[in-house]
Write a protein that holds these residues in place. Structure first.
Motif, PDB file in Angstrom:
ATOM      1  N   PRO A   1       0.821  -1.227   0.000  1.00 41.02           N
ATOM      2  CA  PRO A   1       0.000   0.000   0.000  1.00 41.02           C
ATOM      3  C   PRO A   1       0.845   1.264   0.000  1.00 41.02           C
TER       4      PRO A   1
ATOM      5  N   ASP B   1       0.618   4.244  -2.722  1.00 41.44           N
ATOM      6  CA  ASP B   1       0.378   5.636  -2.303  1.00 41.44           C
ATOM      7  C   ASP B   1       1.469   6.560  -2.838  1.00 41.44           C
TER       8      ASP B   1
ATOM      9  N   ASP C   1     -10.325  12.881  -9.177  1.00 44.87           N
ATOM     10  CA  ASP C   1     -11.089  11.727  -9.638  1.00 44.87           C
ATOM     11  C   ASP C   1     -10.174  10.667 -10.252  1.00 44.87           C
TER      12      ASP C   1
ATOM     13  N   THR D   1      -6.806  10.122  -9.776  1.00 44.63           N
ATOM     14  CA  THR D   1      -5.925   9.440  -8.821  1.00 44.63           C
ATOM     15  C   THR D   1      -6.702   8.528  -7.880  1.00 44.63           C
ATOM     16  N   ALA D   2      -7.946   8.895  -7.554  1.00 46.86           N
ATOM     17  CA  ALA D   2      -8.754   8.034  -6.684  1.00 46.86           C
ATOM     18  C   ALA D   2      -9.046   6.703  -7.366  1.00 46.86           C
ATOM     19  N   LYS D   3      -9.372   6.754  -8.659  1.00 41.24           N
ATOM     20  CA  LYS D   3      -9.655   5.523  -9.404  1.00 41.24           C
ATOM     21  C   LYS D   3      -8.403   4.668  -9.568  1.00 41.24           C
TER      22      LYS D   3
ATOM     23  N   ARG E   1      -5.774   4.609  -7.570  1.00 41.76           N
ATOM     24  CA  ARG E   1      -5.401   4.023  -6.275  1.00 41.76           C
ATOM     25  C   ARG E   1      -6.304   2.841  -5.931  1.00 41.76           C
ATOM     26  N   GLU E   2      -7.602   3.009  -6.181  1.00 43.63           N
ATOM     27  CA  GLU E   2      -8.543   1.940  -5.863  1.00 43.63           C
ATOM     28  C   GLU E   2      -8.225   0.668  -6.666  1.00 43.63           C
ATOM     29  N   ARG E   3      -7.947   0.838  -7.958  1.00 43.53           N
ATOM     30  CA  ARG E   3      -7.659  -0.328  -8.794  1.00 43.53           C
ATOM     31  C   ARG E   3      -6.269  -0.910  -8.506  1.00 43.53           C
TER      32      ARG E   3
ATOM     33  N   LEU F   1      -4.768  -1.061  -5.679  1.00 44.17           N
ATOM     34  CA  LEU F   1      -4.796  -1.822  -4.426  1.00 44.17           C
ATOM     35  C   LEU F   1      -5.703  -3.042  -4.521  1.00 44.17           C
ATOM     36  N   GLY F   2      -6.342  -3.218  -5.674  1.00 47.68           N
ATOM     37  CA  GLY F   2      -7.285  -4.315  -5.836  1.00 47.68           C
ATOM     38  C   GLY F   2      -6.611  -5.612  -6.222  1.00 47.68           C
TER      39      GLY F   2
ATOM     40  N   GLU G   1      -7.243   4.562 -17.451  1.00 50.03           N
ATOM     41  CA  GLU G   1      -7.897   5.735 -16.842  1.00 50.03           C
ATOM     42  C   GLU G   1      -7.621   7.004 -17.646  1.00 50.03           C
TER      43      GLU G   1
END
Length: 514
Positions: free
Chosen positions: A26, A30, A52, A54-56, A58-60, A62-63, A83
């Motif tokens: 993580p 980050d 928007d 960077t949020a997408k 980061r979410e992907r 860490l998936g 993205e």
């Protein structure tokens, strides 16, 4: 592409640091997202878009799709690429043509954004596609705007409707309406209306643009925006969307040296697709905008598809077959070489084409040092020859070479180097065309299969077959004492003497290095 140069460098460096990681924690994700955020903000991308995006990512990142990947770094690059494609509009959108001609295309934007030049570029591209466009001069306020459009139309070979002199004289709404009717009478299937711009967004501009839209009912309203405008691009785009409600975006000056955040902001903020990208000052410097290809360029992954399309447009397939046949029959001449150079020039800037290759972002200095005028110099030398000299360079004696050098503005050394490079290159191409393996100066055939095994068999066959053991041993000892010819190397090169300084100089000439 200079506009995204800094952003591309920052993102490439960020991903390079990930390659040493076998597994991403993580903290690694980050840190990567933080660097991406800084790179986008430095490129003048709008803050809402950056958040928007960077949020997408980061979410992907860490998936599970990254945790299960064999190469996490490549997977993160893939996520960022997808993205980027999304915020650039997703799918490519083409111009929408009317079912009943003429198709009306209205151009809007700030003064100096490049509307008039784009009108000429679009007209020329449409003519190549078999359309008959008509340019309508509805910018009647900017000084000499009508004259400028007339010059652009003449260069593009397009028809123009300009009943008013401009410079503050005439009603742009009436001219636009009359232009559409004129196109219908003269059977032009596309109308391009060049409207007035301002130095800033104001109520008068919006009212005039809205009145033209109501009067002409255009099929497309294209908002032309300067890619170098920076953060203000978002406010300008929103104002035009509320006042005129455009259907598509045109990015101009993408060859500039600014940070280019407008391209990454407009489509996402307005929800309107980018349809065209203007990449130079010439009338041919207009590209259909492909979000996936643009994202690949930003990430230094290359744009091979666009390169192939440009090559297909510039090169004649029948001519290519003819050249291949000449190579096979050893009839390739300097005249054929000149034709190939001219077709290469049709493709546009060599720097731009080389920049579309994957990984070329890491060779920026070499690209900057590349002198595109070298092709012009080579063309000048060949054009200074007579037809007979082009077909048979062997007749070029000292006096002929001096005449050619003077006629082309070059030196005799330049002429000699061109002839030497052509002869060596033609020789190599003939060898390849016949299915052979070319030889390099001072070296044998490159990678010729089975050469070492044949030499081994020959050496083995040379051993004595005498029935007397003592005599046979003595004869074999004499053979072993003789100096042996090199039998190749681990790189598959044939025998022969090692290349000396002269051979290396020849090799540099062949490669075009002076």
């Amino acid at each position: 592409m200079a506009t995204f140069g800094t952003l591309s460098d920052r993102l490439t460096e960020t991903f390079r640091n990930l390659r040493t990681k076998g597994k991403l924690s993580p903290a690694d994700v980050d840190g990567t997202v933080r660097e991406i955020r800084r790179a986008l903000l430095d490129a003048d991308v709008a803050l809402p878009v950056v958040k928007d995006f960077t949020a997408k990512v980061r979410e992907r990142a860490l998936g599970d799709e990254v945790n299960r990947a064999l190469n996490p770094a490549q997977q993160v690059v893939q996520i960022v690429n997808e993205e980027l494609v999304a915020i650039l509009g997703g799918q490519q959108r083409r111009l929408q043509f009317a079912k009943n001609p003429p198709t009306v295309i209205m151009l809007a934007g700030l003064q100096g954004s490049g509307k008039t030049t784009f009108a000429g570029k679009l007209a020329k591209q449409l003519e190549k596609d078999g359309h008959t466009p008509l340019l309508v001069a509805a910018d009647l306020q900017r000084p000499n705007a009508v004259n400028q459009l007339q010059v652009v139309a003449e260069r593009a070979g397009a028809a123009i409707y300009a009943p008013e002199p401009g410079n503050g004289v005439g009603d742009p709404v009436k001219v636009s309406r009359a232009g559409v009717e004129h196109a219908r009478q003269k059977q032009h299937d596309v109308v391009i209306i060049d409207t007035a711009g301002r130095l800033g967004v104001d109520a008068e501009l919006m009212k005039q643009a809205a009145d033209i839209r109501r009067a002409t009912d255009p099929d497309e309203v294209l908002f032309v925006i300067d890619a170098m405008i920076g953060q203000d691009a978002v406010n300008t785009a929103r104002a035009f969307q509320e006042g005129v409600d455009f259907t598509g975006v045109v990015l101009s000056k993408l060859d500039g040296d600014a940070r280019g955040g407008a391209a990454l902001s407009v489509a996402s903020i307005t929800g309107r697709p980018i349809i065209f990208a203007s990449t130079g000052e010439g009338l041919d410097d207009l590209e259909a905008f492909h979000p996936d290809r643009m994202a690949s360029r930003i990430l230094d992954l290359g744009d091979i598809l666009t390169l192939i399309e440009q090559a297909q447009q510039a090169f004649d397939e029948a001519e290519a077959m003819k050249v291949a046949e000449k190579l096979a029959t050893e009839q390739f001449t300097l005249e054929d070489f000149l034709e190939q150079l001219q077709q290469m020039k049709k493709m546009g800037s060599m720097k731009k084409m080389l920049g579309m290759l994957p990984g070329m972002g890491q060779m920026k200095q070499q690209l900057e040092d590349f002198d595109e005028r070298e092709i012009d110099r080579t063309e000048a030398i060949i054009r200074s020859m007579t037809p007979g000299e082009r077909r048979n360079p062997k007749v070029l004696n000292g006096s002929r070479r001096l005449r050619i050098a003077r006629g082309s503005g070059m030196t005799v050394t330049d002429v000699n180097q061109l002839v030497q490079r052509f002869e060596q290159a033609a020789k190599m191409m003939k060898t390849v065309a016949r299915g052979g393996v070319p030889s390099m100066p001072g070296m044998g055939p490159m990678g010729k299969p089975g050469a070492s095994s044949k030499r081994g068999k020959q050496a083995k066959a040379k051993g004595s077959r005498s029935g007397n053991p003592a005599k046979r041993a003595a004869e074999n000892a004499g053979i072993a004492a003789q100096p042996q010819t090199p039998t190749g190397s681990g790189f598959g090169l044939g025998g022969g003497k090692a290349p000396d300084a002269a051979d290396l100089a020849e090799l540099q000439k062949l490669l075009g290095n002076r």
